[in-house]
Design a protein around this motif. Structure first.
Motif, PDB file in Angstrom:
ATOM      1  N   GLN A 111      -3.213   3.328   7.703  1.00 13.38           N
ATOM      2  CA  GLN A 111      -3.684   2.685   8.920  1.00 13.38           C
ATOM      3  C   GLN A 111      -5.176   2.378   8.859  1.00 13.38           C
ATOM      4  N   ALA A 112      -5.959   3.311   8.330  1.00  9.85           N
ATOM      5  CA  ALA A 112      -7.411   3.090   8.246  1.00  9.85           C
ATOM      6  C   ALA A 112      -7.737   1.935   7.309  1.00  9.85           C
ATOM      7  N   SER A 113      -7.044   1.857   6.182  1.00  6.13           N
ATOM      8  CA  SER A 113      -7.323   0.772   5.232  1.00  6.13           C
ATOM      9  C   SER A 113      -6.948  -0.584   5.818  1.00  6.13           C
ATOM     10  N   LEU A 114      -5.818  -0.644   6.531  1.00  6.16           N
ATOM     11  CA  LEU A 114      -5.414  -1.907   7.153  1.00  6.16           C
ATOM     12  C   LEU A 114      -6.329  -2.273   8.317  1.00  6.16           C
ATOM     13  N   ASN A 115      -6.849  -1.271   9.020  1.00  3.33           N
ATOM     14  CA  ASN A 115      -7.833  -1.541  10.078  1.00  3.33           C
ATOM     15  C   ASN A 115      -9.088  -2.178   9.503  1.00  3.33           C
ATOM     16  N   LEU A 116      -9.514  -1.701   8.332  1.00  3.08           N
ATOM     17  CA  LEU A 116     -10.708  -2.263   7.698  1.00  3.08           C
ATOM     18  C   LEU A 116     -10.451  -3.686   7.216  1.00  3.08           C
ATOM     19  N   ILE A 173       0.851  -1.190   0.000  1.00  3.33           N
ATOM     20  CA  ILE A 173       0.000   0.000   0.000  1.00  3.33           C
ATOM     21  C   ILE A 173       0.890   1.246   0.000  1.00  3.33           C
ATOM     22  N   ARG A 174       0.653   2.150  -0.952  1.00  3.23           N
ATOM     23  CA  ARG A 174       1.489   3.329  -1.098  1.00  3.23           C
ATOM     24  C   ARG A 174       0.615   4.585  -1.220  1.00  3.23           C
TER      25      ARG A 174
END
Length: 292
Positions: free
Chosen positions: A276-281, A261-262
């Protein structure tokens, strides 16, 4: 002097496209912003404009049982109709419902959302996990390709000057577990900070733990194009729900995704927040599946 064309048939539109480079205009909800000058002034187009909103051949949603029971969505179908259509997969209807406001969804098209090729386009993660394809037409014929091959970079597609996107093709799927989430500044009518989409199929057995037979996940607005990795999806495919629930397994998968993810900093959000938000989802959905 800019010329304007509004054909009533697809053949007429393709003939016009063959004469030179034109701006194809369907709903125009993004094009009007891109070409706007200032409030109260008409947009300024630098090349001839081809309006395709009057072409009936592009106004349909239908399944084709002869072609792997695929679903076809014409390029002229507006988002509001896609949002309400029972044949459209739920994950795509959820994503479309998050685009702008109802007034814009009554004008904007899915084809336009695709051809704008914005990394933050709300429909794209859902279309990627659906393995959607696009049909490109010209007077030379048609060609079909995976959506992820069609979108090459931000605002860059594989469309040739004499081509237009005429149909979106969604293959039949058996992936009943779905996940879609958009992060924006408001609940409605907000540009995406990021969005994610997932689909899965779980095989259940009478005397052993259920197994994840298929699993897909895609991120929007965390890279130059939508991020989907079939290689990393294989880490989850074939695993039992017991394995998914073991300490450390989900963290291992999420750590692998962290490497690809970049995101960037821009006026909508920071790169750190997006990552961080995308990985939390992603974590949330894997945990949700482990408990299913």
């Amino acid at each position: 002097m800019v010329n304007v064309y509004r054909p009533e048939t697809l053949a007429q539109a393709l003939d016009t496209l063959s004469m030179g480079k034109l701006t194809v205009f369907s709903g125009g909800t993004d094009l009007m912003v891109q070409h706007g000058v200032r409030a109260g002034m008409s947009p300024k187009f630098e090349q001839d404009v081809l309006f395709v909103d009057a072409i009936d051949e592009l106004q349909y949603i239908a399944s084709d049982e002869q072609q792997e029971q695929a679903l076809y969505i014409g390029a002229g179908v507006v988002l509001a109709d896609i949002e309400q259509h029972p044949l459209v997969p739920s994950v795509l209807r959820q994503s479309v419902a998050k685009i702008a406001a109802p007034a814009l969804r009554n004008r904007a098209t899915l084809a336009g959302n695709i051809c704008n090729a914005s990394p933050a386009a709300d429909s794209l993660p859902a279309l990627y996990v659906l393995d959607a394809r696009v049909v490109l037409s010209s007077i030379r014929g048609q060609r079909e390709m995976l959506l992820e091959d069609f979108i090459m970079a931000p605002r860059v597609t594989a469309l040739k000057p004499d081509e237009m996107l005429t149909h979106i093709v969604i293959p039949q799927h058996d992936l009943p577990e779905e996940f879609y989430h958009k992060v924006g500044t408001r609940a409605a009518n907000a540009l995406s900070k990021l969005s994610v989409a997932g689909m899965a199929r779980i095989k259940r057995y009478p005397k052993k733990a259920p197994v994840i037979e298929e699993w897909r996940f895609a991120f929007g607005a965390v890279g130059p194009t939508v991020v989907r990795s079939r290689e990393l999806e294989s880490l989850v495919v074939g695993q039992s729900l017991e394995t998914l629930a073991k300490p450390g397994f989900i963290e291992q998968v999420v750590g692998c995704y962290r490497e690809i993810i970049r995101p960037i900093d821009d006026q909508r959000s920071t790169a750190a927040y997006r990552q961080q938000a995308s990985l939390n989802l992603l974590t949330r959905w894997l945990e949700q599946l482990s408990r299913s």
